[in-house]
Design a protein around this motif. Structure first.
Motif, mmCIF file in Angstrom:
data_model
loop_
_atom_site.group_PDB
_atom_site.id
_atom_site.type_symbol
_atom_site.label_atom_id
_atom_site.label_comp_id
_atom_site.label_asym_id
_atom_site.label_seq_id
_atom_site.Cartn_x
_atom_site.Cartn_y
_atom_site.Cartn_z
ATOM 1 N N ALA A 13 -34.294 -35.274 -40.146
ATOM 2 C CA ALA A 13 -32.854 -35.425 -40.416
ATOM 3 C C ALA A 13 -31.921 -36.328 -39.595
ATOM 4 C CB ALA A 13 -32.436 -34.282 -40.601
ATOM 5 N N LEU A 18 -34.354 -40.341 -43.524
ATOM 6 C CA LEU A 18 -35.211 -39.289 -43.726
ATOM 7 C C LEU A 18 -36.833 -39.588 -43.526
ATOM 8 C CD1 LEU A 18 -33.306 -36.997 -46.140
ATOM 9 C CD2 LEU A 18 -33.086 -37.173 -43.635
ATOM 10 N N ILE A 63 -29.829 -32.662 -50.289
ATOM 11 C CA ILE A 63 -29.965 -33.093 -48.811
ATOM 12 C C ILE A 63 -28.662 -33.517 -48.447
ATOM 13 C CG2 ILE A 63 -30.987 -34.941 -47.767
ATOM 14 C CD1 ILE A 63 -33.455 -34.913 -49.311
ATOM 15 N N CYS A 66 -26.906 -30.793 -47.460
ATOM 16 C CA CYS A 66 -27.727 -29.806 -46.491
ATOM 17 C C CYS A 66 -27.841 -28.417 -47.013
ATOM 18 C CB CYS A 66 -27.198 -29.610 -45.363
ATOM 19 S SG CYS A 66 -26.770 -31.120 -44.284
ATOM 20 N N ILE A 89 -37.437 -28.134 -51.184
ATOM 21 C CA ILE A 89 -36.934 -28.646 -49.873
ATOM 22 C C ILE A 89 -35.910 -27.687 -49.193
ATOM 23 C CG2 ILE A 89 -35.717 -30.495 -48.573
ATOM 24 C CD1 ILE A 89 -36.883 -32.278 -50.949
ATOM 25 N N PRO A 91 -33.775 -27.043 -45.669
ATOM 26 C CA PRO A 91 -33.077 -27.912 -44.369
ATOM 27 C C PRO A 91 -33.381 -26.838 -43.220
ATOM 28 C CG PRO A 91 -31.296 -26.843 -45.763
ATOM 29 C CD PRO A 91 -32.591 -26.857 -46.467
ATOM 30 N N PHE A 102 -36.009 -31.445 -42.374
ATOM 31 C CA PHE A 102 -36.158 -31.085 -43.894
ATOM 32 C C PHE A 102 -37.617 -30.523 -43.990
ATOM 33 C CE2 PHE A 102 -32.226 -33.232 -44.240
ATOM 34 C CZ PHE A 102 -31.454 -32.305 -45.067
#
Length: 403
Positions: A13, A18, A63, A66, A89, A91, A102
């Protein structure tokens, strides 16, 4: 993570875009990409032509905020083959609460998606028949019953699902009868018999019963489909089974095309004896698939001739159109019902087949970048009939076609 059966990735991150800094063996096997082609890249390289924007936007928003996210979307392997993936996904934060990485998880759900689509199409047909239809898993646990099952037996779907057919068992048949039944269907054979069942009220009733094992292409039994009908109308069983055959095995043609294409490539190559043996096996399999597909067409023709009085609600037609639309993600398919969607339509199965073929024709033979199909359902002036208008932005029917 190295040994987990789910494709696992780690993205940094703290770096622009990414980039992936870790992928496990399952991810490599699932996607077909070797590690050296993956590390340092953003995972979006798996997206392709039929990847829908909505789940991608959902991932991007999560994303940016977060937040964890899970979506289902179409991804593509290195060789170009599309597969359905369930992507999660998560974080990862440091002690200061800052997101540093991630974690990503990729699960191939293509088989489940195909099964869901086939099951939905089948249930649309089963909802409108006036015979008891129920589906069990390979262990005999009921997973689906149609409305006629509820009306005939007195048990609701909620009461039946999760139980076994013992729920409607009477004492008219002994244990050896049911042992013979189970041994027959688990051997992959079709079972037929006239039996006596028992309703929720305790009342007995006689039915002609037919149980068909449903198998994967490899031959493994996954489900059993049972149809029960009044003994005065036994011919209808064969017709309903024809509908199931079309719905549950509609993807056989795609398999046939792939197998035949592979066989032709092998035939052009100078192969060793083992390759020739493989070629012969593939050709035999293709021939069997072709015969199954042709048989399904013949049974469907029989169904068309016999289902003169079957009815469906307009709402079921809309659901059917939504299901068909999923087969053509590249197209914009809209349906508007400008009348009471509780109206019932005669010849429901015929109508659904006609709509399916019309939509497919409008999309497949369309020369526009994005095929657009509009279905409008309205009342006629006498309010006793409806009109279904299907239009598209394609080239239309040539004037010389004679139509």
């Amino acid at each position: 993570m190295d040994t987990t059966p789910v494709g696992t990735t780690i993205a940094d991150a703290n770096q622009p875009d990414l980039p992936l800094i870790y992928v496990n063996d399952e991810f490599v096997e699932l996607t077909g990409y070797p590690r050296e082609e993956v590390l340092g890249r953003n995972c979006r390289f798996l997206q392709g032509e039929k990847t829908r924007n909505e789940p991608v936007r959902k991932i991007r928003r999560a994303i940016e905020n977060c937040e964890p996210v899970t979506v289902e979307l179409r991804n593509y392997r290195k060789e170009g083959m599309m597969f359905w993936s369930r992507v999660s996904i998560q974080p990862v934060r440091n002690d200061a609460g800052e997101v540093t990485h991630f974690f990503g998880y990729q699960e191939d759900i293509s088989d489940r998606k195909a099964y869901q689509q086939e099951k939905t199409l089948f249930e649309i047909q089963a909802e409108s028949v006036d015979k008891c239809v129920f589906i069990t898993d390979s262990e005999g646990t009921i997973e689906y019953v149609n409305p006629q099952f509820e009306r005939t037996t007195g048990y609701t779907a909620a009461e039946a699902i999760g139980n076994t057919p013992r729920l409607i068992k009477s004492d008219a048949q002994d244990s050896s009868f049911y042992q013979n039944l189970w041994e027959t269907i688990t051997a992959g054979e079709v079972w037929q018999a006239t039996i006596t069942n028992k309703r929720k009220t305790g009342e007995r009733y006689e039915v002609d019963q037919k149980i068909v094992p449903i198998t994967e292409v490899e031959g493994e039994i996954t489900h059993f489909v049972c149809i029960e009908e009044d003994i005065t109308d036994s011919q209808f069983v064969e017709e309903v089974l024809g509908v199931m055959n079309r719905v549950l095995r509609h993807n056989l043609r795609n398999s046939l095309t792939a197998i035949e294409g592979y066989a032709k490539r092998l035939e052009r190559d100078e192969s060793e004896e083992s390759h020739q043996t493989a070629l012969q096996a593939i050709q035999e399999r293709a021939s069997n698939l072709r015969q199954t597909s042709e048989k399904a067409k013949d049974i469907r023709a029989l169904f068309r001739r016999r289902q003169e009085e079957q009815t469906v609600e307009l709402s079921q037609v809309a659901t059917f159109i939504d299901t068909i639309s999923d087969d053509f993600p590249e197209a914009s398919i809209e349906c508007a019902i400008e009348t009471n969607d509780q109206q019932r339509i005669r010849n429901g199965s015929l109508l659904q087949v006609a709509i399916e073929e019309a939509i497919e024709n409008a999309v497949v033979h369309n020369n526009q970048e994005q095929p657009m199909v509009e279905i409008l359902i309205t009342n006629c002036q006498n309010n006793e009939e409806i009109t279904i208008q299907i239009s598209d932005n394609g080239p239309g029917i040539p004037p010389t076609s004679g139509m």
